[in-house]
Scaffold this motif. Structure first.
Motif, PDB file in Angstrom:
ATOM      1  N   LEU A  87      42.347  47.624  53.141  1.00 39.50           N
ATOM      2  CA  LEU A  87      43.324  48.733  52.999  1.00 39.50           C
ATOM      3  C   LEU A  87      42.464  49.947  52.359  1.00 39.50           C
ATOM      4  O   LEU A  87      41.474  49.643  51.683  1.00 39.50           O
ATOM      5  N   TYR A 139      45.623  39.574  49.905  1.00 40.07           N
ATOM      6  CA  TYR A 139      46.604  40.099  50.750  1.00 40.07           C
ATOM      7  C   TYR A 139      47.910  39.222  51.118  1.00 40.07           C
ATOM      8  O   TYR A 139      49.077  39.668  51.090  1.00 40.07           O
ATOM      9  N   SER A 145      49.299  34.003  56.705  1.00 41.88           N
ATOM     10  CA  SER A 145      48.703  34.530  58.020  1.00 41.88           C
ATOM     11  C   SER A 145      48.581  33.921  59.380  1.00 41.88           C
ATOM     12  O   SER A 145      48.866  34.449  60.546  1.00 41.88           O
ATOM     13  N   SER A 163      44.758  36.991  55.833  1.00 39.93           N
ATOM     14  CA  SER A 163      44.578  36.622  54.190  1.00 39.93           C
ATOM     15  C   SER A 163      43.266  37.187  53.845  1.00 39.93           C
ATOM     16  O   SER A 163      42.983  36.932  52.589  1.00 39.93           O
ATOM     17  N   THR A 165      42.109  40.267  54.333  1.00 35.85           N
ATOM     18  CA  THR A 165      42.155  41.510  53.996  1.00 35.85           C
ATOM     19  C   THR A 165      41.880  42.127  52.718  1.00 35.85           C
ATOM     20  O   THR A 165      42.427  41.264  51.777  1.00 35.85           O
ATOM     21  N   THR A 167      42.337  44.100  49.529  1.00 38.15           N
ATOM     22  CA  THR A 167      42.767  44.852  48.742  1.00 38.15           C
ATOM     23  C   THR A 167      42.183  45.626  47.684  1.00 38.15           C
ATOM     24  O   THR A 167      40.986  45.379  47.468  1.00 38.15           O
ATOM     25  N   SER A 196      54.040  41.828  51.405  1.00 39.29           N
ATOM     26  CA  SER A 196      52.708  42.117  51.778  1.00 39.29           C
ATOM     27  C   SER A 196      52.378  43.467  52.686  1.00 39.29           C
ATOM     28  O   SER A 196      51.505  44.133  52.207  1.00 39.29           O
ATOM     29  N   THR A 199      51.652  46.699  50.880  1.00 39.20           N
ATOM     30  CA  THR A 199      50.683  46.818  49.816  1.00 39.20           C
ATOM     31  C   THR A 199      49.878  48.062  49.733  1.00 39.20           C
ATOM     32  O   THR A 199      49.767  48.579  48.453  1.00 39.20           O
ATOM     33  N   GLU A 203      49.848  49.840  45.977  1.00 38.23           N
ATOM     34  CA  GLU A 203      48.575  49.923  45.355  1.00 38.23           C
ATOM     35  C   GLU A 203      48.443  51.757  44.722  1.00 38.23           C
ATOM     36  O   GLU A 203      48.025  51.922  43.821  1.00 38.23           O
ATOM     37  N   ASP A 373      51.581  48.903  56.398  1.00 38.78           N
ATOM     38  CA  ASP A 373      49.961  48.362  56.524  1.00 38.78           C
ATOM     39  C   ASP A 373      50.013  47.929  58.249  1.00 38.78           C
ATOM     40  O   ASP A 373      48.837  47.667  58.669  1.00 38.78           O
TER      41      ASP A 373
END
Length: 439
Positions: A87, A139, A145, A163, A165, A167, A196, A199, A203, A373
């Motif tokens: 991300l 993530y 996932s 999973s 990914t 962050t 998610s 996200t 963030e 995302d």
């Protein structure tokens, strides 16, 4: 990771990003059109869900303007070299912490599974932290996932790739702030989507001083994991999707939001940082069906001082009277250009009842998932999302304009960006539905 075909059209969705292409069958259905059986609860690794979302079969990157193509190329090459999706870094100055809460509303049964006598929810919180931590937050889980990618019928990538990914939030940090000093933003994802997928937006807001609460509306997405190991799947995803279903969904989500606000800001807050939240500065944004649900939540709960609908067609029977609190529509021109009819009519209908500050913004070159995302991660995995604008650029714009809206209406910081076209963001058009114009 798209909504069912009918739902996608109602909520401004596209079947181009994650649409089934095998044998002409819509994902989640056999070639004969019959729904596949679905088990709403998974335990011990049992997989019994139908394919409701699928990545487009092409592995080429979407065509894009030079700046957008450059951003996509950089992102894709970075993933190719590291093997890890990621991300974008938040734009604010504060480190970000995160944790998940399990909440149980014993005052009502689950609206989709009535034999479940209490409504159970998983909520992710992001917040400004005292310092960076050592453990970055996952993530999603490997099982989530796996379910998403199997739903997508996507091959050629590890089933746990999402999973992994990367962050930007940490799980081992304390919230920073003074008592009642932090505004709160609630996020609601699209129909079939896990929390998610919002996200990167969450963030970014947290890095700018907001507490953010993203809600998984149980049984409305492909996978929600609970602390005891249960993984619930989507109950209303199969079958016909008429207006009555989405009106029910919006009202149910409004009830979820009010309950979550009670749990976060009440006298016995379920989050250790609850005392930091300013209960007079709360707002909400959502994508697709989550965006449409923002209006229902604002009608139900006056604690929500402002709201944003991101590319979500609004159902009938929700806004029947005037709404005077600030509101912004943010979407794609292909669906929500004033005067285009169809989903745009629903925005025009509700626009007339909005008597306070309001904006109607469209982002050129986007598709339905460009605001989450999903488009970013699709580009990183080398999947054509169908958008002319790269996922990196569209997410940058989304975070900039959503953040500006909340800065203006919760922090009382005037944002000229919201008043006129921007040379730095030429993709964003300001629309005047009364004259059917966008510029």
């Amino acid at each position: 990771m798209t909504e069912p075909e009918g739902a996608a059209r109602r909520y401004g969705g596209d079947v181009s990003v994650f649409a089934a292409r095998e044998g002409g069958a819509v994902a989640g259905r056999s070639a004969g059109g019959k729904p596949r059986p679905r088990n709403p609860v998974l335990r011990g690794g049992t997989l019994a869900v139908a394919g409701l979302l699928a990545f487009a079969g092409s592995a080429s990157l979407a065509a894009a303007p030079p700046a957008a193509a450059s951003a996509t190329a950089v992102t894709a090459s970075s993933v190719a070299s590291s093997g890890t999706p990621f991300l974008p870094e938040p734009t604010g100055s504060r480190p970000v912490g995160t944790e998940s809460l399990y909440l149980k509303d014993t005052s009502r049964p689950d609206p989709w599974v009535p034999e479940v006598k209490a409504r159970e929810l998983m909520v992710s919180l992001w917040y400004p932290a005292t310092s960076p931590g050592r453990r970055r937050a996952p993530y999603m889980t490997a099982k989530e996932s796996e379910l998403l990618l199997k739903e997508a019928q996507l091959t050629g990538v590890p089933l746990d790739v999402l999973s992994r990914t990367r962050t930007n939030a940490f799980t081992d940090v304390k919230p920073a702030g003074r008592r009642r000093g932090l505004p709160l933003v609630v996020l609601s994802p699209g129909f079939t989507k896990p929390r998610s997928t919002l996200t990167a937006l969450a963030e970014d807001l947290a890095s700018r001083g907001y507490v953010v609460a993203a809600i998984d509306h149980t049984y409305e997405n492909v996978a929600t994991t609970f602390p005891d190991g249960r993984v619930t799947t989507c109950v209303p995803c199969e079958g016909d999707h008429d207006q009555t279903l989405f009106t029910k969904l919006s009202k149910g989500r409004a009830a979820d939001v009010s309950f979550v606000l009670d749990q976060l800001t009440g006298p016995h807050a379920k989050w250790k940082g609850g005392s930091l939240i300013d209960p007079s500065r709360i707002a909400m944004a959502g994508h697709s069906a989550g965006g449409a649900s923002v209006i229902a939540a604002m009608v139900k709960d006056s604690r929500l001082r402002a709201g944003i609908d991101i590319d979500g067609t609004t159902p009938v029977g929700i806004l029947d009277g005037k709404l005077s609190r600030p509101f912004m529509f943010l979407g794609k021109p292909g669906t929500y250009t004033p005067g285009a009819g169809g989903p745009a009519d629903t925005w025009e209908r509700d626009w007339k009842l909005m008597t306070g500050w309001k904006r109607w913004l469209l982002v050129t070159g986007t598709e339905h998932e460009s605001f989450t995302d999903i488009m970013l991660l699709a580009n990183q995995l080398g999947v054509d999302g169908g958008a002319k604008l790269s996922g990196a650029r569209s997410l940058e714009i989304t975070r900039r304009y959503v953040g500006a809206f909340f800065d203006q209406h919760l922090l009382k910081r005037k944002q000229p960006l919201l008043d006129r076209p921007s040379a730095r963001h030429p993709e964003v058009k300001h629309c005047v539905p009364e004259t059917k114009t966008c510029a």
